[in-house]
Design a protein around this motif. Structure first.
Motif, PDB file in Angstrom:
ATOM      1  N   GLU A 154       0.838  -2.990  12.694  1.00  0.00           N
ATOM      2  CA  GLU A 154      -0.416  -3.333  13.197  1.00  0.00           C
ATOM      3  C   GLU A 154      -1.133  -4.350  12.508  1.00  0.00           C
ATOM      4  N   ARG A 183      -9.943  -7.055   9.300  1.00  0.00           N
ATOM      5  CA  ARG A 183     -10.856  -6.856   8.228  1.00  0.00           C
ATOM      6  C   ARG A 183      -9.731  -6.887   6.930  1.00  0.00           C
ATOM      7  N   ASN A 205      -5.338  -5.370  11.313  1.00  0.00           N
ATOM      8  CA  ASN A 205      -6.712  -4.965  11.017  1.00  0.00           C
ATOM      9  C   ASN A 205      -7.560  -6.172  10.932  1.00  0.00           C
ATOM     10  N   TYR A 236      -5.642  -9.046   8.666  1.00  0.00           N
ATOM     11  CA  TYR A 236      -4.813  -7.959   7.721  1.00  0.00           C
ATOM     12  C   TYR A 236      -3.606  -7.882   8.791  1.00  0.00           C
ATOM     13  N   LYS A 253       0.828   4.959   1.887  1.00  0.00           N
ATOM     14  CA  LYS A 253       0.077   5.624   2.782  1.00  0.00           C
ATOM     15  C   LYS A 253       0.134   7.390   2.483  1.00  0.00           C
ATOM     16  N   GLY A 289      -7.922  -5.027   4.194  1.00  0.00           N
ATOM     17  CA  GLY A 289      -7.523  -3.478   3.656  1.00  0.00           C
ATOM     18  C   GLY A 289      -8.078  -2.864   2.835  1.00  0.00           C
ATOM     19  N   ASP A 290      -7.959  -1.599   2.603  1.00  0.00           N
ATOM     20  CA  ASP A 290      -8.770  -0.856   1.611  1.00  0.00           C
ATOM     21  C   ASP A 290      -7.517   0.240   1.460  1.00  0.00           C
ATOM     22  N   PRO A 291      -6.733   0.050   0.333  1.00  0.00           N
ATOM     23  CA  PRO A 291      -7.278  -0.585  -1.400  1.00  0.00           C
ATOM     24  C   PRO A 291      -6.919  -2.149  -1.370  1.00  0.00           C
ATOM     25  N   GLU A 292      -6.270  -2.793  -0.404  1.00  0.00           N
ATOM     26  CA  GLU A 292      -5.675  -4.219  -0.860  1.00  0.00           C
ATOM     27  C   GLU A 292      -6.746  -4.852  -1.036  1.00  0.00           C
ATOM     28  N   ASP A 311       0.897  -1.154  -0.074  1.00  0.00           N
ATOM     29  CA  ASP A 311       0.044   0.064  -0.179  1.00  0.00           C
ATOM     30  C   ASP A 311       0.885   1.346  -0.002  1.00  0.00           C
ATOM     31  N   GLY A 316      -5.676   7.112   4.167  1.00  0.00           N
ATOM     32  CA  GLY A 316      -6.071   5.532   4.672  1.00  0.00           C
ATOM     33  C   GLY A 316      -5.523   4.712   3.676  1.00  0.00           C
TER      34      GLY A 316
HETATM   35  N1  GLY Z   1      -4.905   0.078   3.779  1.00  0.00           N
HETATM   36  C1  GLY Z   1      -4.751   0.251   4.875  1.00  0.00           C
HETATM   37  C2  GLY Z   1      -5.964   0.101   5.823  1.00  0.00           C
HETATM   38  O1  GLY Z   1      -6.798  -0.521   5.216  1.00  0.00           O
HETATM   39  O2  GLY Z   1      -5.891   0.217   6.964  1.00  0.00           O
END
Ligand code: GLY
Ligand code: AMP
Length: 441
Positions: free
Chosen positions: A289, A293, A291, A275, A217, A295-298, A215, A229
């Motif tokens: 970190e 869920r 997550n 994630y 950032k 990732g957005d955009p992943e 990604d 994000g």
């Molecule tokens: N691409 C980072 C996030 O979804 O937190």
């Protein structure tokens, strides 16, 4: 199956498309009327996704059998717990399991307790004075993070976003006085290396890996500007990244498996997509970190090349019985986001009309995912978050990058911008050189 999807961003449009390809009937809840999701949903409700009771009432009324939650806020609000209570299966984590994202202190303490590799030196604070005293001897080797959720925009790195110790003091004060992230401050050792995203599907015990993604950032070309994000991301045809070895990638998967085992032992088994964000350092992958869920955009990179049936995968996760490995095509992907001018700062331009040249887009090889757009009657209006993503899929990253750019040229709007360097050979080379330099090669 009748499936509930939660969320209205680019990630959720990609999730909805994956369910659509699997033959699911889609019922959607989201804050904004995402035109891509509207097209696919049998029924939808515009609602704040953290309003657990309203989401549950809609799910019940529609008779959904399976739910998938896109964003972190409803997970932290306990939506999965509430849906399961009314008999709806979920392929997303409970509130307790989602603490892996919603509390950075919980995550770091868990990794420490179970002696999982990849942790950093860290300390959490519930008051500004102690945090300020702690950073005094650290020089430029630290980062300041709010403990709770901030939409990916809360981290400030010393020497990058903060130049002097006074800047760090000021940010610590801001976090406490503005109640950013809600639960105090965590100071972490600053890591040096290249970042990568390893996402997995998990059924509570077993994991199945997704292709690696990188990604971006920072808001502007050349990795300049504020953290966002995520402005865009790429993945390679071999599912690795050009600066990481298969052994190093395996270490990150071992860390993720150890975290899953630890959560099960803590009485909160993890079901859903996990994630892992890692920094590849000279000492191997370190945890930035987790997550709870996609990732957005992943999500848009990996779901665009998903070969398995997404509904089957989600059902298996919800049932705690993931069968075999989830399959992805050996294709490269490049995703670039068009975002509103000012995105990443406190002064974002929004509420603008946007349109897409659908005829040329259909001729291109780009996949469009709508994000923070509101369809009002027949007009599309930008919101203050990321607007729309264009994903190129091809045998090579160069070709995928080109396909994404062709898609972007089909957007008509003067109030957006794009990081055009994402996925370009020159930027990828910079990443590879950076890692080689750190390794002393
Ligand atoms: N691409 C980072 C996030 O979804 O937190
Ligand atoms: P996060 O919201 O935790 O993903 O952090 C956002 C960004 O801050 C990451 O993508 C990194 O670029 C940077 N970051 C976070 N933690 C660290 C760390 N311990 N060392 C260096 N950079 C970090």
């Amino acid at each position: 199956m009748k499936v509930l999807t939660v969320g209205g961003g680019g990630r959720e449009h990609a999730i909805v498309e994956a369910f659509h390809r699997a033959g699911s009937e889609i019922f959607a809840v989201m804050k904004n009327a995402n035109p891509g999701i509207l097209d696919r949903a049998s029924k939808y409700k515009l609602v704040d996704e953290t309003k657990v009771d309203e989401v549950c009432a809609f799910a019940k009324e529609c008779g959904v059998e399976l739910a998938f939650v896109g964003p972190e806020a409803p997970l932290a609000a306990g939506l999965v717990d509430a849906l399961e209570k009314i008999g709806i299966k979920c392929a997303s984590p409970t509130q307790a399991a989602a603490r892996i994202e919603s509390s950075k202190t919980f995550m770091r303490d868990l990794v420490e307790k179970y002696k999982i590799p990849g942790n950093v030196v860290y300390k959490s604070f519930d008051n500004a004075a102690d945090a300020k005293a702690y950073i005094r001897p650290l020089g430029t080797k630290f980062v300041v993070k709010p403990v709770g959720l901030t939409g990916g925009k809360g981290v400030k790195v010393m020497g990058e976003h903060m130049k002097a110790i006074e800047d760090a003091d000021k940010y610590i004060d801001e976090i406490f006085s503005g109640n950013i992230g809600g639960a105090g401050v965590i100071i972490e050792e600053k890591l040096e290396g290249e970042e990568f995203t390893q996402m997995v599907f998990c059924d509570g015990k077993k994991i199945s890996p997704m292709p690696l993604v990188q990604d971006h950032k920072r808001a502007y070309d050349g990795d300049m500007g504020p953290n966002t994000g995520g402005m865009g991301s790429y993945s390679e045809a071999d599912h690795l990244l050009p600066f990481i070895t298969a052994e190093e990638r395996q270490k990150s998967l071992d860390i993720i498996q150890a975290v899953i085992d630890a959560l099960a032992k803590e009485g909160c088994p993890y079901k859903g997509v996990l994630y892992g964000q890692f920094m590849l350092t000279v000492d191997g992958p370190k945890i930035i970190e987790f997550n709870a869920r996609f990732g957005d955009p992943e999500a848009m990179n990996v779901l665009s090349i998903l070969e398995s049936n997404f509904e089957d995968v989600c059902k298996q996760i919800a049932d705690g019985k993931l069968k075999g490995d989830v399959k992805f095509a050996n294709k490269a992907t490049v995703c670039k986001y068009a975002v509103p001018k000012g995105y990443g700062t406190s002064n974002v331009d929004s509420g603008r009309e946007i349109s897409f040249d659908m005829e040329n887009l259909a001729k291109s090889k780009a996949i469009l995912y709508y994000a923070n757009i509101n369809k009002v009657e027949n007009t599309l209006i930008t919101g203050s978050s990321r607007t729309a993503a264009m994903v190129g899929v091809a045998n090579s990253t160069d070709e995928a990058e080109w396909n994404s750019e062709v898609g972007l040229s089909c957007i008509n709007c003067d109030y957006i911008f794009v990081r055009h360097d994402i996925g370009k050979a020159s930027l990828i080379r910079k990443r590879v050189d950076h890692m080689a330099r750190l390794r002393g090669q």
